[in-house]
Design an enzyme around this catalytic site. Structure first.
Site, PDB file in Angstrom:
ATOM      1  N   GLU A  66       0.871  -1.144  -0.285  1.00 41.80           N
ATOM      2  CA  GLU A  66      -0.075   0.088  -0.072  1.00 41.80           C
ATOM      3  C   GLU A  66       0.929   1.299   0.070  1.00 41.80           C
ATOM      4  O   GLU A  66       0.602   2.317  -0.707  1.00 41.80           O
ATOM      5  CB  GLU A  66      -0.791  -0.009   1.199  1.00 41.80           C
ATOM      6  CG  GLU A  66      -1.811  -1.273   1.337  1.00 41.80           C
ATOM      7  CD  GLU A  66      -1.194  -2.257   2.114  1.00 41.80           C
ATOM      8  OE1 GLU A  66      -2.067  -3.243   2.893  1.00 41.80           O
ATOM      9  OE2 GLU A  66      -0.080  -2.670   2.172  1.00 41.80           O
ATOM     10  N   THR A  91      17.861 -39.557   0.249  1.00 41.98           N
ATOM     11  CA  THR A  91      17.980 -38.600  -1.056  1.00 41.98           C
ATOM     12  C   THR A  91      19.445 -38.115  -1.178  1.00 41.98           C
ATOM     13  O   THR A  91      19.590 -38.004  -2.293  1.00 41.98           O
ATOM     14  CB  THR A  91      16.742 -37.648  -0.895  1.00 41.98           C
ATOM     15  OG1 THR A  91      15.595 -38.396  -1.086  1.00 41.98           O
ATOM     16  CG2 THR A  91      16.848 -36.831  -2.065  1.00 41.98           C
ATOM     17  N   GLU A 124      10.434 -32.833  -0.571  1.00 38.98           N
ATOM     18  CA  GLU A 124      10.660 -33.332  -1.863  1.00 38.98           C
ATOM     19  C   GLU A 124      10.974 -34.908  -2.030  1.00 38.98           C
ATOM     20  O   GLU A 124      11.108 -35.427  -2.941  1.00 38.98           O
ATOM     21  CB  GLU A 124      11.721 -32.635  -2.504  1.00 38.98           C
ATOM     22  CG  GLU A 124      11.403 -31.091  -2.749  1.00 38.98           C
ATOM     23  CD  GLU A 124      12.399 -30.496  -4.175  1.00 38.98           C
ATOM     24  OE1 GLU A 124      12.727 -31.353  -4.737  1.00 38.98           O
ATOM     25  OE2 GLU A 124      12.368 -29.482  -4.327  1.00 38.98           O
ATOM     26  N   GLY A 148      12.748 -38.446   0.299  1.00 38.80           N
ATOM     27  CA  GLY A 148      12.161 -39.687  -0.462  1.00 38.80           C
ATOM     28  C   GLY A 148      11.091 -40.171   0.274  1.00 38.80           C
ATOM     29  O   GLY A 148      10.321 -39.618   0.910  1.00 38.80           O
ATOM     30  N   LEU A 179       8.401 -38.597   2.997  1.00 40.51           N
ATOM     31  CA  LEU A 179       6.764 -38.473   2.630  1.00 40.51           C
ATOM     32  C   LEU A 179       6.008 -39.397   3.151  1.00 40.51           C
ATOM     33  O   LEU A 179       4.971 -38.883   3.679  1.00 40.51           O
ATOM     34  CB  LEU A 179       6.921 -38.438   0.961  1.00 40.51           C
ATOM     35  CG  LEU A 179       7.574 -37.482   0.574  1.00 40.51           C
ATOM     36  CD1 LEU A 179       7.507 -37.746  -1.295  1.00 40.51           C
ATOM     37  CD2 LEU A 179       6.838 -35.999   0.477  1.00 40.51           C
TER      38      LEU A 179
END
Length: 360
Positions: A46, A190, A288, A290, A294
């Site tokens: 703003e 990973t 991401e 491995g 996840l």
């Protein structure tokens, strides 16, 4: 408001822990000023628009993607700048969800005799600040899980070959996700198998100026000191479940922060790690891989949003890994079902995007 939303997107990934905001000043059907949030400590959207408009701001209508702030933080309240500029009307897409702020901006502007309204393009405005919403209401980051897989659900062949399952457009989209996130998180396997850079890069593979924090979930402290991610621009955090002394000694020659967050089973306590990241004002995390990490994130219901990239290739093989491991569910009825699902076409690949949690 559409223009304000477009301007706000320029600030995504650059202004955390502040929310990305866009603002447009209109007078006599003419845009007289516009702007987007600058990095922390600099002007909000703003104020940028007001400065650009100068005297033309008096009597104008301000379109802003988020309710103007009415508190002192790193900068003075935007409401006072709006009042001082003589703006006649303020239209906001969404209210500020911060429990200590919500409604305060509108109340102050209304008190000063300025017309106010909220709700124009509210869905788009809220999605722009989804990381900020999660962070200011819970103290922990917004978590996005990202993985790429073949049409038959594989992330690599039985020999570990995985580059590249998806094409250039999908990989470019993945880099945009990194650039928009405060942190990128991977598991130790990973790092050991792929030795990734974990940087956000442009079309020419050049690292961007602003890099997300790289987070390695490494329960046993096995991250090698010569891992490529330590030589990349930006910062790295290694989260472990063992005593810090030996890990610090082994990584003493690299630029890395190390934290211990042990869970009772010897793994890294992922909720505690997210809490630690929240204390560091990390508002969004891109996970991401491995599959083990996840799987744990999904088992614990810690994921807010999913990006799944699917390539039209068949890998096959019982020994070929899939993107999500963990315990999983026992019944299909217990499966995590995404909402607000969107399908994107990226060259020959597709991406399925959706949310895991109810709207905050």
């Amino acid at each position: 408001m559409d223009r304000a939303l477009s301007l706000a997107r320029k600030a995504v990934g650059r202004v955390s822990p502040n929310p990305p905001v866009g603002a447009v000043l209109v007078k006599d059907d003419e845009v007289v000023g516009e702007g987007w949030t600058q990095p922390p400590g600099q002007a909000h959207a703003e104020v940028v628009a007001i400065r650009q408009a100068g005297p033309k701001a008096r009597g104008a209508t301000l379109y802003t993607t988020l309710e103007p702030c009415n508190h002192f933080g790193r900068t003075p309240p935007c409401t006072e700048a709006i009042i001082e500029a003589g703006i006649a009307e303020v239209r906001s897409a969404v209210s500020d969800p911060n429990p200590g702020v919500i409604g305060g901006g509108v109340a102050r502007l209304t008190q000063a005799g300025i017309l106010t309204s909220i709700g124009d393009r509210a869905d788009q405005g809220r999605r722009l600040i989804e990381g900020y919403v999660k962070f200011v209401t819970t103290g922990i980051p917004f978590v996005t899980a990202k993985f790429a897989m073949s049409l038959d659900g594989k992330i690599a062949t039985r020999t570990g070959s995985s580059r590249w399952i998806t094409g250039e457009e999908a990989r470019a989209c993945a880099h945009r996700l990194r650039a928009a996130s405060d942190a990128v998180m991977v598991g130790i396997n990973t790092v050991l198998v792929d030795d990734p850079q974990l940087t956000a890069r442009d079309e020419s593979a050049t690292p961007l100026e602003r890099q997300p924090l790289r987070v390695v979930v490494d329960s046993r402290g096995r991250t090698p000191s010569d891992a490529r991610l330590f030589s990349e621009p930006g910062s790295t955090l290694v989260a472990t479940a063992v005593e810090l002394g030996p890990v610090r000694e082994r990584l003493s020659e690299v630029d890395a922060s190390i934290v211990s967050a042990p869970a009772p089973d010897g793994s890294v306590d992922l909720p505690a790690l997210l809490g630690h990241l929240g204390e560091r004002e990390v508002t969004s995390v891109l996970v991401e891989g491995g599959g083990a990490l996840l799987g744990s994130m999904f088992d614990l219901r810690l994921v807010d949003k999913v990006y799944t990239f699917i390539a039209p290739v068949i890998v096959g093989g019982d020994a070929s890994p899939s993107p999500v491991a963990g315990e999983g569910v026992a019944q299909i009825s217990e499966a995590l079902r995404l909402r607000d699902v969107e399908v994107l076409r990226l060259g020959e690949d597709v991406a399925i995007v959706g949310y895991c949690t109810k709207e905050l």
